[in-house]
Motif scaffolding. Sequence first.
Motif, mmCIF file in Angstrom:
data_model
loop_
_atom_site.group_PDB
_atom_site.id
_atom_site.type_symbol
_atom_site.label_atom_id
_atom_site.label_comp_id
_atom_site.label_asym_id
_atom_site.label_seq_id
_atom_site.Cartn_x
_atom_site.Cartn_y
_atom_site.Cartn_z
ATOM 1 N N ASN A 206 0.867 -1.184 0.000
ATOM 2 C CA ASN A 206 0.000 0.000 0.000
ATOM 3 C C ASN A 206 0.907 1.238 0.000
ATOM 4 O O ASN A 206 1.559 1.534 1.007
ATOM 5 N N GLY A 207 0.969 1.946 -1.117
ATOM 6 C CA GLY A 207 1.895 3.076 -1.277
ATOM 7 C C GLY A 207 1.829 4.103 -0.163
ATOM 8 O O GLY A 207 2.845 4.362 0.498
ATOM 9 N N PRO A 208 0.647 4.710 0.109
ATOM 10 C CA PRO A 208 0.584 5.746 1.157
ATOM 11 C C PRO A 208 0.989 5.216 2.528
ATOM 12 O O PRO A 208 1.689 5.901 3.282
ATOM 13 N N ALA A 209 0.576 3.978 2.873
ATOM 14 C CA ALA A 209 0.911 3.422 4.195
ATOM 15 C C ALA A 209 2.419 3.174 4.306
ATOM 16 O O ALA A 209 3.021 3.403 5.356
ATOM 17 N N GLN A 210 3.036 2.710 3.199
ATOM 18 C CA GLN A 210 4.483 2.476 3.232
ATOM 19 C C GLN A 210 5.228 3.804 3.397
ATOM 20 O O GLN A 210 6.253 3.871 4.070
ATOM 21 N N THR A 256 -12.865 -5.622 -5.772
ATOM 22 C CA THR A 256 -12.789 -5.464 -4.313
ATOM 23 C C THR A 256 -11.341 -5.225 -3.930
ATOM 24 O O THR A 256 -10.457 -5.926 -4.423
ATOM 25 N N VAL A 257 -11.096 -4.259 -3.061
ATOM 26 C CA VAL A 257 -9.747 -4.027 -2.529
ATOM 27 C C VAL A 257 -9.828 -4.068 -1.007
ATOM 28 O O VAL A 257 -10.732 -3.470 -0.417
ATOM 29 N N MET A 258 -8.921 -4.795 -0.378
ATOM 30 C CA MET A 258 -8.905 -4.885 1.088
ATOM 31 C C MET A 258 -7.454 -4.978 1.579
ATOM 32 O O MET A 258 -6.541 -5.138 0.768
ATOM 33 N N ALA A 259 -7.284 -4.862 2.878
ATOM 34 C CA ALA A 259 -5.944 -5.023 3.446
ATOM 35 C C ALA A 259 -5.470 -6.446 3.207
ATOM 36 O O ALA A 259 -6.264 -7.386 3.284
ATOM 37 N N ALA A 260 -4.184 -6.599 2.891
ATOM 38 C CA ALA A 260 -3.616 -7.932 2.688
ATOM 39 C C ALA A 260 -2.832 -8.351 3.914
ATOM 40 O O ALA A 260 -2.290 -7.521 4.645
ATOM 41 N N ALA A 261 -2.768 -9.664 4.122
ATOM 42 C CA ALA A 261 -1.981 -10.220 5.223
ATOM 43 C C ALA A 261 -0.521 -9.772 5.083
ATOM 44 O O ALA A 261 -0.043 -9.542 3.975
ATOM 45 N N LEU A 276 3.601 -9.929 15.803
ATOM 46 C CA LEU A 276 2.418 -9.531 16.569
ATOM 47 C C LEU A 276 1.958 -8.152 16.123
ATOM 48 O O LEU A 276 0.768 -7.919 15.896
ATOM 49 N N GLY A 277 2.910 -7.221 15.971
ATOM 50 C CA GLY A 277 2.580 -5.861 15.524
ATOM 51 C C GLY A 277 1.969 -5.864 14.138
ATOM 52 O O GLY A 277 0.935 -5.233 13.896
ATOM 53 N N ARG A 278 2.594 -6.602 13.233
ATOM 54 C CA ARG A 278 2.103 -6.635 11.847
ATOM 55 C C ARG A 278 0.716 -7.260 11.770
ATOM 56 O O ARG A 278 -0.154 -6.782 11.048
ATOM 57 N N LEU A 279 0.521 -8.350 12.528
ATOM 58 C CA LEU A 279 -0.772 -9.042 12.473
ATOM 59 C C LEU A 279 -1.874 -8.193 13.103
ATOM 60 O O LEU A 279 -3.002 -8.161 12.601
ATOM 61 N N PRO A 295 -3.472 3.952 7.149
ATOM 62 C CA PRO A 295 -2.030 3.655 7.205
ATOM 63 C C PRO A 295 -1.720 2.328 7.890
ATOM 64 O O PRO A 295 -0.570 1.914 7.927
ATOM 65 N N LEU A 296 -2.743 1.646 8.445
ATOM 66 C CA LEU A 296 -2.499 0.340 9.065
ATOM 67 C C LEU A 296 -2.486 -0.786 8.031
ATOM 68 O O LEU A 296 -2.034 -1.889 8.315
ATOM 69 N N ALA A 297 -3.000 -0.497 6.835
ATOM 70 C CA ALA A 297 -2.976 -1.499 5.763
ATOM 71 C C ALA A 297 -1.657 -1.335 5.013
ATOM 72 O O ALA A 297 -1.564 -0.555 4.080
ATOM 73 N N PHE A 298 -0.629 -2.038 5.451
ATOM 74 C CA PHE A 298 0.684 -1.895 4.800
ATOM 75 C C PHE A 298 0.697 -2.556 3.430
ATOM 76 O O PHE A 298 1.545 -2.264 2.601
ATOM 77 N N ASN A 299 -0.243 -3.488 3.225
ATOM 78 C CA ASN A 299 -0.337 -4.192 1.945
ATOM 79 C C ASN A 299 -1.794 -4.271 1.529
ATOM 80 O O ASN A 299 -2.692 -4.263 2.372
ATOM 81 N N LEU A 300 -2.002 -4.375 0.227
ATOM 82 C CA LEU A 300 -3.348 -4.448 -0.323
ATOM 83 C C LEU A 300 -3.516 -5.717 -1.122
ATOM 84 O O LEU A 300 -2.580 -6.165 -1.795
#
Length: 307
Positions: A206-210, A256-261, A276-279, A295-300
């Motif tokens: 996720n560009g903005p979150a990174q 559909t777009v959502m946060a990725a693991a 733990l932090g990432r999860l 900004p909590l969605a580091f990946n999409l």
Amino acid sequence: MAPFEQVPVCWVCGGASFVAVHEAIFELSIYGEQDPELAAYSGARVTLQRCRACGFAQPAALPALPRYFDRMYDQRWADDWIAGEHDAAYKDRIFADILASLGNRVTGGRALLDVGAHAGRFLRLARAAGWNAEGLELNPKTAAYAAQRSGAPVHQGNIHTFTPAGCYDAVTLTDVLEHVPRPLEVLTRARTYICPGGWLAIKVPNGPAQRVKETLRAHLRPSYRATLADNLVHVNHFSAASLARALSAAGFRDVTVMAAAPELPGDGATGRLSHLGRLSAYRVARTLPGGAASPLAFNLQAYGRRD
Ligand SMILES: [Zn+2]
């Protein structure tokens, strides 16, 4: 000075008004012997800029060197490094999530193409989950290794050169789309691989979150330099909205777009704390309405259906 070509319009929406968000640095001296023309880009800088209209960020200019990206990815990986990538479990949560989501969506056959198959771990997991999986991989060495370890056919080439014999019920682009310029061309091409009613799955940072994360890290540790796009390894920087827009523009439906693991690298006490932090961030971003834009969605991850 190594030559560049300007990139005047947004690759996603065609907009031409940008805000500078980052400066990428080139350091390619490792290619000094293998590819001196590529190595000559060392020391160059390019601005990463965000489109005011859609939020997608891309470089203001690209290296004019022919096949710059193919040449940068022509890495002669050591055998044990490739084996380590196949055996490493740090992306398994992402892979499992994609396979489960596709399993729920795909109603036709089980033919799957993994674009950018890397060392073939996803292919092996996909086959174990009942998919008739094949790979497409640019690097001949990883392509051969992926085929051998997964038992899946792995075509050597890229999305612009590969023409499949039939169509696939699912096509996956995991950690691929951020690396290839002009992403709409990639998505449009990938769509032609998919059978009517089949699905595309994407995972990207996720560009903005990174950008938020890297800026924060640089503030906390002054010796740390925010790295988002050095050597233009990451050339496309999607927000949740611009990723959805790109899929729709490429002709996909039911987007559909959502946060990725998250990736979960390393182990030991520090590793477990980091996991733990990432999860935790992922779970909040996944359950919160609009969480993919936070900004909590580091990946999409994104899904789109071909009509
Ligand atoms: Zn745009």
